[in-house]
Design a protein around this motif. Structure first.
Motif, short mmCIF file in Angstrom:
data_model
loop_
_atom_site.label_atom_id
_atom_site.label_comp_id
_atom_site.label_asym_id
_atom_site.label_seq_id
_atom_site.Cartn_x
_atom_site.Cartn_y
_atom_site.Cartn_z
N LEU A 176 3.63 3.00 -5.31
CA LEU A 176 4.75 3.95 -5.25
C LEU A 176 5.77 3.37 -4.27
O LEU A 176 5.40 2.78 -3.25
N ASP A 183 -1.30 6.51 -0.06
CA ASP A 183 -0.54 5.81 0.98
C ASP A 183 -0.22 4.39 0.55
O ASP A 183 -0.98 3.79 -0.22
N THR A 226 0.82 3.80 5.25
CA THR A 226 1.98 4.66 5.50
C THR A 226 2.10 5.72 4.41
O THR A 226 1.81 5.46 3.24
N ARG A 243 14.73 10.35 -4.86
CA ARG A 243 13.57 9.85 -5.60
C ARG A 243 13.12 10.89 -6.63
O ARG A 243 12.72 10.53 -7.75
N ILE A 275 8.76 6.42 0.67
CA ILE A 275 9.86 6.65 1.62
C ILE A 275 9.44 6.11 2.99
O ILE A 275 10.23 5.49 3.69
N TYR A 302 -2.17 12.68 -11.20
CA TYR A 302 -2.85 12.05 -10.07
C TYR A 302 -4.33 11.83 -10.32
O TYR A 302 -5.09 11.54 -9.40
N HIS A 306 14.21 11.67 -0.29
CA HIS A 306 13.17 12.31 -1.12
C HIS A 306 13.78 12.95 -2.37
O HIS A 306 13.23 12.83 -3.46
N1 PMP Z 1 1.35 6.07 -2.66
C1 PMP Z 1 0.94 7.19 -3.26
C2 PMP Z 1 0.07 7.10 -4.45
C3 PMP Z 1 1.33 8.44 -2.76
O1 PMP Z 1 0.94 9.57 -3.36
C4 PMP Z 1 2.18 8.49 -1.62
C5 PMP Z 1 2.64 9.81 -1.07
N2 PMP Z 1 1.59 10.59 -0.61
C6 PMP Z 1 2.55 7.29 -1.01
C7 PMP Z 1 2.14 6.10 -1.58
C8 PMP Z 1 3.45 7.28 0.20
O2 PMP Z 1 4.74 7.65 -0.16
P1 PMP Z 1 5.76 8.36 0.83
O3 PMP Z 1 5.89 7.48 2.02
O4 PMP Z 1 7.01 8.48 0.07
O5 PMP Z 1 5.16 9.68 1.20
#
Ligand code: PMP
Length: 288
Positions: free
Chosen positions: A206, A186, A244, A50, A209, A153, A47
């Motif tokens: 995204l 997600d 996820t 990133r 992780i 966002y 994290h």
């Molecule tokens: N896509 C978006 C747009 C997000 O905001 C997130 C995190 N909430 C994810 C995917 C998942 O990422 P991570 O597994 O790193 O939490």
């Protein structure tokens, strides 16, 4: 609650940010959502890496090392006496002049909140989510780099509003070309003929992780993994589907746009991934 703010652990009531902070004025900043289980922070280094990559991509120089930020994060969790919960780590461009120029903000701000989060009610982990496709598209990667976990966002929030107005908890977001990118908070996976499939990051997702953890788990469990372009057809005709995310963990999806996926129940491979994920988060991580 104690908040870490620019080098100090302060009381929640004292954790304040300037109205001239460009994080607030323009969404100019980056963040991380991190989870801790059983007194250990899951994938902390990933994290923080990133976070530093996101910062670097937007030319925001952090005055700390990755090791220091890991240490501050651990201190914040420890100061709040929590064993399980969720960390929100935010870096803003800092206070500056009115106007977009980030060079007029001399010092970035960072704050770390250690709290709890619950995205979806338990029943959905058992029975699966019914999700929709929304009309709001993901911005083109050339307009907003999808790897940067930025404070912008609004695109996701507008998509989330569409989901809520359709009585759904999540929405699939397509990119400008009509390919599946991800959901509002997600990443999305499908299972088809025994293979695990997810869209490419370049489609506008995204680089999650949790997504990376699932790819690792697929190799461990012996499920072939493919990263490729997906359309809604692929989801409608998938055997199984799940989402996820750090906060959501692994959550089954049983319908899209009111069309049943597979047999309408969380599938056997989804359940295996869910179990393997829980096993991993409960047995690994950085102690604080
Ligand atoms: N896509 C978006 C747009 C997000 O905001 C997130 C995190 N909430 C994810 C995917 C998942 O990422 P991570 O597994 O790193 O939490």
């Amino acid at each position: 609650m104690k908040i870490w703010l620019d080098g100090n652990l302060v009381d929640e009531s004292e954790a304040k940010i300037s109205v001239f902070d460009h994080g607030l004025l323009y969404g100019d900043g980056v963040f991380e959502g991190i989870r801790f289980y059983n007194g250990r922070i899951f994938r902390l280094e990933e994290h923080i890496r990133r976070l530093f990559d996101s910062s670097r991509a937007i030319l925001l120089n952090l005055p700390w090392t990755q090791e220091e930020v890991c240490k501050f994060t651990c201190e914040t969790v420890a100061a709040n006496g929590l064993r399980d919960g969720y960390i929100r780590l935010v870096v803003t461009r800092g206070a500056g002049e009115l106007g977009l120029n980030p060079h007029l903000c001399p010092k970035p701000s960072m704050f770390i909140i250690a709290s709890t989060i619950k995205l979806y009610p338990d029943e959905h982990y058992q029975n699966g989510l019914a999700i929709i496709t929304c009309a709001t598209r993901r911005p083109a990667p050339a307009a907003l780099m999808p790897q940067v976990k930025s404070l912008n966002y609004l695109n996701n929030i507008m998509a989330k509003v569409e989901a809520i107005q359709s009585n759904a908890l999540e929405a699939v977001m397509l990119n400008e070309q009509g390919y599946v990118a991800e959901c509002t908070g997600d990443n999305l996976f499908i299972l088809k003929n025994g293979a695990l499939i997810t869209p490419l990051i370049s489609e506008g997702a995204l680089d999650g992780i949790t997504r990376a953890v699932l790819i690792e788990l697929a190799a461990k469990i012996g499920v072939p993994f493919v990263e490729r372009s997906l359309t809604r057809y692929d989801i409608y005709t998938a055997d199984e589907c799940f989402l996820t995310g750090t906060a959501a963990e692994v959550i089954p999806v049983v319908s899209l746009d009111r069309r049943i996926i597979g047999d309408g129940k969380p599938g056997p491979l989804t359940r295996r991934f869910l179990e393997a994920y829980h096993e991993l988060v409960n047995s690994t991580g950085t102690p604080f």
